[in-house]
Write a protein that holds these residues in place. Sequence first.
Motif, mmCIF file in Angstrom:
data_model
loop_
_atom_site.group_PDB
_atom_site.id
_atom_site.type_symbol
_atom_site.label_atom_id
_atom_site.label_comp_id
_atom_site.label_asym_id
_atom_site.label_seq_id
_atom_site.Cartn_x
_atom_site.Cartn_y
_atom_site.Cartn_z
ATOM 1 N N LEU A 181 5.865 14.197 -3.779
ATOM 2 C CA LEU A 181 6.142 14.390 -2.352
ATOM 3 C C LEU A 181 7.105 13.335 -1.825
ATOM 4 O O LEU A 181 8.005 13.646 -1.046
ATOM 5 N N PHE A 182 6.925 12.091 -2.216
ATOM 6 C CA PHE A 182 7.788 10.990 -1.797
ATOM 7 C C PHE A 182 9.226 11.246 -2.260
ATOM 8 O O PHE A 182 10.171 11.127 -1.481
ATOM 9 N N ASP A 183 9.375 11.624 -3.534
ATOM 10 C CA ASP A 183 10.699 11.915 -4.077
ATOM 11 C C ASP A 183 11.341 13.105 -3.363
ATOM 12 O O ASP A 183 12.520 13.079 -3.022
ATOM 13 N N TRP A 184 10.568 14.153 -3.128
ATOM 14 C CA TRP A 184 11.072 15.341 -2.439
ATOM 15 C C TRP A 184 11.515 14.973 -1.021
ATOM 16 O O TRP A 184 12.604 15.361 -0.592
ATOM 17 N N GLY A 185 10.683 14.232 -0.300
ATOM 18 C CA GLY A 185 11.023 13.823 1.063
ATOM 19 C C GLY A 185 12.286 12.972 1.096
ATOM 20 O O GLY A 185 13.147 13.153 1.962
ATOM 21 N N TYR A 186 12.382 12.056 0.154
ATOM 22 C CA TYR A 186 13.583 11.219 0.093
ATOM 23 C C TYR A 186 14.834 12.074 -0.157
ATOM 24 O O TYR A 186 15.841 11.924 0.532
ATOM 25 N N ARG A 187 14.755 12.977 -1.130
ATOM 26 C CA ARG A 187 15.917 13.824 -1.445
ATOM 27 C C ARG A 187 16.311 14.696 -0.261
ATOM 28 O O ARG A 187 17.502 14.876 0.026
ATOM 29 N N ARG A 188 15.341 15.253 0.436
ATOM 30 C CA ARG A 188 15.632 16.103 1.610
ATOM 31 C C ARG A 188 16.333 15.283 2.686
ATOM 32 O O ARG A 188 17.315 15.731 3.276
ATOM 33 N N PHE A 189 15.823 14.083 2.954
ATOM 34 C CA PHE A 189 16.457 13.241 3.954
ATOM 35 C C PHE A 189 17.864 12.847 3.500
ATOM 36 O O PHE A 189 18.821 12.930 4.270
ATOM 37 N N PRO B 60 0.818 -1.231 0.000
ATOM 38 C CA PRO B 60 0.000 0.000 0.000
ATOM 39 C C PRO B 60 0.850 1.279 0.000
ATOM 40 O O PRO B 60 0.486 2.266 -0.643
ATOM 41 N N LEU B 61 1.986 1.264 0.676
ATOM 42 C CA LEU B 61 2.888 2.429 0.658
ATOM 43 C C LEU B 61 3.472 2.627 -0.736
ATOM 44 O O LEU B 61 3.635 3.759 -1.190
ATOM 45 N N TYR B 62 3.766 1.523 -1.397
ATOM 46 C CA TYR B 62 4.255 1.602 -2.774
ATOM 47 C C TYR B 62 3.202 2.273 -3.658
ATOM 48 O O TYR B 62 3.517 3.180 -4.433
ATOM 49 N N VAL B 63 1.956 1.841 -3.533
ATOM 50 C CA VAL B 63 0.876 2.404 -4.354
ATOM 51 C C VAL B 63 0.750 3.899 -4.100
ATOM 52 O O VAL B 63 0.655 4.693 -5.042
ATOM 53 N N ILE B 64 0.785 4.294 -2.826
ATOM 54 C CA ILE B 64 0.705 5.719 -2.494
ATOM 55 C C ILE B 64 1.895 6.463 -3.105
ATOM 56 O O ILE B 64 1.747 7.568 -3.621
ATOM 57 N N SER B 65 3.076 5.837 -3.092
ATOM 58 C CA SER B 65 4.286 6.511 -3.576
ATOM 59 C C SER B 65 4.329 6.695 -5.088
ATOM 60 O O SER B 65 5.190 7.416 -5.578
ATOM 61 N N ILE B 66 3.404 6.060 -5.823
ATOM 62 C CA ILE B 66 3.399 6.232 -7.279
ATOM 63 C C ILE B 66 2.227 7.071 -7.775
ATOM 64 O O ILE B 66 2.168 7.400 -8.950
ATOM 65 N N VAL B 67 1.320 7.442 -6.877
ATOM 66 C CA VAL B 67 0.222 8.347 -7.248
ATOM 67 C C VAL B 67 0.859 9.699 -7.582
ATOM 68 O O VAL B 67 1.738 10.168 -6.842
ATOM 69 N N PRO B 68 0.465 10.331 -8.682
ATOM 70 C CA PRO B 68 1.162 11.537 -9.158
ATOM 71 C C PRO B 68 1.575 12.570 -8.104
ATOM 72 O O PRO B 68 2.752 12.869 -7.976
ATOM 73 N N VAL B 69 0.673 13.102 -7.330
ATOM 74 C CA VAL B 69 1.052 14.135 -6.357
ATOM 75 C C VAL B 69 1.890 13.515 -5.238
ATOM 76 O O VAL B 69 2.902 14.085 -4.811
#
Length: 159
Positions: free
Chosen positions: A113-121, A100-109
């Motif tokens: 956000l997932f990519d931005w959060g990962y890059r910031r961390f 389910p986290l994977y599915v959320i992480s591929i939804v456009p918006v």
Amino acid sequence: MNRTDQPNVQSSAHEEHVKGWLLYDSSCGFCDRWVRFWQPILARRGFAVEPLQSDFARSRIQLSDDVLLSDLRLLLHDGQLVEGADAYRYLMRRIYWAYPLYVISIVPVCSTLFDWGYRRFRDHRHRISRVCRLPSHQVQDEPRNQFESGRQATRHRSP
């Protein structure tokens, strides 16, 4: 997904059962603990864990240290390299309760956000490790900051 073909992946007979290797920065205290926590779950799914600083990683991914250590990497047995947030997605997709986290992480918006959060961390992982007092398990010969340096100098003074 952010994948790069690596044609020169070498494997031995004992590595045949491994689907891939999660390669992480072992100089990051948070990363070191995070990966060791998840290692048994990944192992049950056929993934091994290796530090990016290891000879294993360096021999398979020919990049300069600055580039090599800049991101989490997942080296698949067939030589494909999955990097950054996409490595998390790749693994979440293969763990039934993380799907389910994977599915959320591929939804456009959410993907943005997932990519931005990962890059910031990723960009602040060493600072986060220091603030949370999560030292890596690598041997550190030098003090990590000026305060420790001064404290050590004070301790070694003779009266």
